[in-house]
Design an enzyme around this catalytic site. Sequence first.
Site, PDB file in Angstrom:
ATOM      1  N   LYS A  74       0.839  -1.210   0.000  1.00  0.00           N
ATOM      2  CA  LYS A  74       0.000   0.000   0.000  1.00  0.00           C
ATOM      3  C   LYS A  74       0.874   1.261   0.000  1.00  0.00           C
ATOM      4  CE  LYS A  74      -1.822   1.554   4.071  1.00  0.00           C
ATOM      5  NZ  LYS A  74      -1.518   2.963   4.364  1.00  0.00           N
ATOM      6  N   ASN A  75       1.832   1.292   0.927  1.00  0.00           N
ATOM      7  CA  ASN A  75       2.587   2.535   1.113  1.00  0.00           C
ATOM      8  C   ASN A  75       3.638   2.776   0.038  1.00  0.00           C
ATOM      9  OD1 ASN A  75       0.946   3.122   3.225  1.00  0.00           O
ATOM     10  ND2 ASN A  75       2.398   2.493   4.814  1.00  0.00           N
ATOM     11  N   ARG A 117      -8.975  -0.618   3.938  1.00  0.00           N
ATOM     12  CA  ARG A 117      -8.144   0.456   3.390  1.00  0.00           C
ATOM     13  C   ARG A 117      -6.778  -0.098   2.990  1.00  0.00           C
ATOM     14  NH1 ARG A 117      -6.724   4.185   7.536  1.00  0.00           N
ATOM     15  NH2 ARG A 117      -5.196   4.608   5.935  1.00  0.00           N
ATOM     16  N   ARG A 160      -1.046  14.014  13.354  1.00  0.00           N
ATOM     17  CA  ARG A 160      -0.605  13.984  11.973  1.00  0.00           C
ATOM     18  C   ARG A 160      -0.603  15.366  11.297  1.00  0.00           C
ATOM     19  NH1 ARG A 160      -2.220   8.475   9.148  1.00  0.00           N
ATOM     20  NH2 ARG A 160      -0.031   8.586   8.557  1.00  0.00           N
ATOM     21  N   ASP A 176       3.843   0.338  12.219  1.00  0.00           N
ATOM     22  CA  ASP A 176       2.670  -0.319  11.631  1.00  0.00           C
ATOM     23  C   ASP A 176       2.519  -1.769  12.091  1.00  0.00           C
ATOM     24  OD1 ASP A 176       2.141   2.003  10.293  1.00  0.00           O
ATOM     25  OD2 ASP A 176       3.048   1.371   8.408  1.00  0.00           O
ATOM     26  N   CYS A 206      -6.018   7.659   8.934  1.00  0.00           N
ATOM     27  CA  CYS A 206      -6.105   6.888  10.183  1.00  0.00           C
ATOM     28  C   CYS A 206      -6.274   7.795  11.396  1.00  0.00           C
ATOM     29  CB  CYS A 206      -4.791   6.151  10.417  1.00  0.00           C
ATOM     30  SG  CYS A 206      -4.725   4.519   9.735  1.00  0.00           S
TER      31      CYS A 206
HETATM   32  N1  EPU Z   1       4.880  14.611  11.242  1.00  0.00           N
HETATM   33  C1  EPU Z   1       4.938  15.942  11.587  1.00  0.00           C
HETATM   34  N2  EPU Z   1       4.733  16.866  10.599  1.00  0.00           N
HETATM   35  C2  EPU Z   1       4.493  16.519   9.317  1.00  0.00           C
HETATM   36  C3  EPU Z   1       4.461  15.141   8.953  1.00  0.00           C
HETATM   37  C4  EPU Z   1       4.660  14.217   9.950  1.00  0.00           C
HETATM   38  O1  EPU Z   1       5.127  16.275  12.751  1.00  0.00           O
HETATM   39  O2  EPU Z   1       4.320  17.423   8.485  1.00  0.00           O
HETATM   40  C5  EPU Z   1       5.090  13.600  12.298  1.00  0.00           C
HETATM   41  C6  EPU Z   1       3.911  12.637  12.450  1.00  0.00           C
HETATM   42  O3  EPU Z   1       2.885  13.197  13.225  1.00  0.00           O
HETATM   43  C7  EPU Z   1       4.587  11.456  13.109  1.00  0.00           C
HETATM   44  C8  EPU Z   1       5.977  11.455  12.473  1.00  0.00           C
HETATM   45  O4  EPU Z   1       6.152  12.754  11.906  1.00  0.00           O
HETATM   46  O5  EPU Z   1       4.707  11.676  14.489  1.00  0.00           O
HETATM   47  C9  EPU Z   1       6.217  10.429  11.414  1.00  0.00           C
HETATM   48  O6  EPU Z   1       5.147  10.439  10.490  1.00  0.00           O
HETATM   49  P1  EPU Z   1       5.373  10.193   8.929  1.00  0.00           P
HETATM   50  O7  EPU Z   1       5.254  11.504   8.241  1.00  0.00           O
HETATM   51  O8  EPU Z   1       6.599   9.381   8.720  1.00  0.00           O
HETATM   52  O9  EPU Z   1       4.116   9.322   8.605  1.00  0.00           O
HETATM   53  P2  EPU Z   1       3.375   9.285   7.216  1.00  0.00           P
HETATM   54  O10 EPU Z   1       4.354   9.511   6.145  1.00  0.00           O
HETATM   55  O11 EPU Z   1       2.165  10.145   7.288  1.00  0.00           O
HETATM   56  C10 EPU Z   1       3.698   6.775   6.627  1.00  0.00           C
HETATM   57  C11 EPU Z   1       2.777   5.629   6.379  1.00  0.00           C
HETATM   58  C12 EPU Z   1       2.146   5.188   7.684  1.00  0.00           C
HETATM   59  C13 EPU Z   1       3.259   4.808   8.662  1.00  0.00           C
HETATM   60  C14 EPU Z   1       4.230   5.983   8.832  1.00  0.00           C
HETATM   61  C15 EPU Z   1       5.431   5.663   9.683  1.00  0.00           C
HETATM   62  C16 EPU Z   1       1.987   6.094   4.162  1.00  0.00           C
HETATM   63  C17 EPU Z   1       0.860   6.449   3.277  1.00  0.00           C
HETATM   64  N3  EPU Z   1       1.735   6.041   5.453  1.00  0.00           N
HETATM   65  O12 EPU Z   1       2.877   7.804   7.179  1.00  0.00           O
HETATM   66  O13 EPU Z   1       1.360   4.048   7.382  1.00  0.00           O
HETATM   67  O14 EPU Z   1       2.716   4.477   9.905  1.00  0.00           O
HETATM   68  O15 EPU Z   1       4.726   6.397   7.546  1.00  0.00           O
HETATM   69  O16 EPU Z   1       6.139   4.605   9.160  1.00  0.00           O
HETATM   70  O17 EPU Z   1       3.094   5.830   3.697  1.00  0.00           O
HETATM   71  C18 EPU Z   1      -0.341   2.483   7.744  1.00  0.00           C
HETATM   72  O18 EPU Z   1       0.005   1.950   6.682  1.00  0.00           O
HETATM   73  O19 EPU Z   1      -1.135   1.950   8.568  1.00  0.00           O
HETATM   74  C19 EPU Z   1       0.194   3.804   8.080  1.00  0.00           C
HETATM   75  C20 EPU Z   1      -0.362   4.608   8.970  1.00  0.00           C
END
Ligand code: EPU
Length: 417
Positions: free
Chosen positions: A22-23, A397, A121, A304, A116
């Site tokens: 997915k990711n 999802r 976030r 995850d 989620c």
């Molecule tokens: N964060 C910030 N500011 C931002 C963006 C992120 O503070 O602008 C914080 C987040 O709140 C969190 C940390 O940075 O505390 C890390 O979040 P990250 O941005 O890495 O998460 P993401 O990119 O939104 C992806 C995956 C998630 C997975 C996380 C961590 C996708 C679409 N989603 O999320 O997947 O948990 O990386 O590995 O790639 C899932 O598949 O169930 C899922 C939630």
Amino acid sequence: MSFYVIKGPNRLRGEIKVAGAKNAALKFLAATILTQGDNEIKNIPEINDIKKLIEILVDLGAKIKKEKNKFIISTDKIKKSKINDDLGRELRASIILAGPMLARFKKVTIPHPGGCLIGKRPIDIFIKGLQSFGANFTENGSSYTFKAEKLKGTTYLFPKISVTGTETMMMTAVLAEGKTILKNCAQEPEIPSLAKYLNACGAKIKGAGTSTITIEGVKKLKAGKTSIMPDRIEAGTFVVTGLLTKSEIIIKNCEPKHLENFLYYIQEAGGKLEIGKDYIKTFPSQKFYPVDIITHEYPGFPTDLQAPFTLLMTQAMGQSLIHEPIFEGRLFFTDKLNQMGANITMCDPHRVIVNGPNKLFGKKVDSPDLRAGATLILAGLIAEGKTTIGNVYQIERGYENIVEKLRNIGANIEIQS
Ligand code: EPU
């Protein structure tokens, strides 16, 4: 509204195949916006998040068709620069369109992304990152607009490691003028995989998969052909499924090398595995042992897979500490495991103590989010009696045909509506 009904406990046997990640797939679809011509992408998982992103792309004007096992995607006819409000809000990953849309079409408006319910976030990293390429940012109520006649290569240090943030800046830099250096990047395997695809389309990216990525901007990208890598989180979920149910199952089409840290802790906990190049086999283990884990960016323990591991710990002989520093809402699902008979104490939103082993009993529960929802299915498989899981949209999802896959290896689970 449909729900899952599981009658436990279950013993499973057979082979289960892992779908495309997915990711990774979400980002590859977004990346097609940077390219000109027909992209051919295989192994895209059939899950709700992908369906939503396809709806958004089609609404923007992309042409997408499915032929046998591949999607043909052309973004050349995109005319709109505004992501549909309702669709965008339903999908956290819609933020991933911001960089590519800005890079190719000079402007993008996105609603505050949904997704989620696992924590706050925020999107500050995306705003500051895109601004450092010279983009102008405005906020109108709950939507955001980025504009830039010309994006200029930049040096940007991620204040916090972010997977989608890294991917967004990497994709933006590909069509920016000059050189970009990204520091403190996420290193998840989906990132070098995306870079490889973009490089095959003509991009000049170096260092993806390490903490510093360097990108030399190019004028345009041609379309590419690729296949999505296996979903390491789905594979890890099935590993826990096999171990919890004390079953011999073979998880096929996976890349165990992407799960090194997780598999280390699983084996520390007494999980008996055979690990091949592209498969993992689980064996019935007599006992599980308590292990403390702390989730961490790759190559650490994946956030995850925290939820299924926490469930495994409810069956371990003693006390374990689960520490989830990345997201602040990802441990609240443990109250549902407690309703089923587990003994889990929340110390604060980021830490729980699990006391095991405890027999679980079937209950009526709702899936709070994707990974916690899948974990409730596993809990249902080992619980005595009937478990009913609602809000299964969340599970669908990210898990392709999960009910059918589990039924095929002998699980007593069905969809009812
Ligand atoms: N964060 C910030 N500011 C931002 C963006 C992120 O503070 O602008 C914080 C987040 O709140 C969190 C940390 O940075 O505390 C890390 O979040 P990250 O941005 O890495 O998460 P993401 O990119 O939104 C992806 C995956 C998630 C997975 C996380 C961590 C996708 C679409 N989603 O999320 O997947 O948990 O990386 O590995 O790639 C899932 O598949 O169930 C899922 C939630």
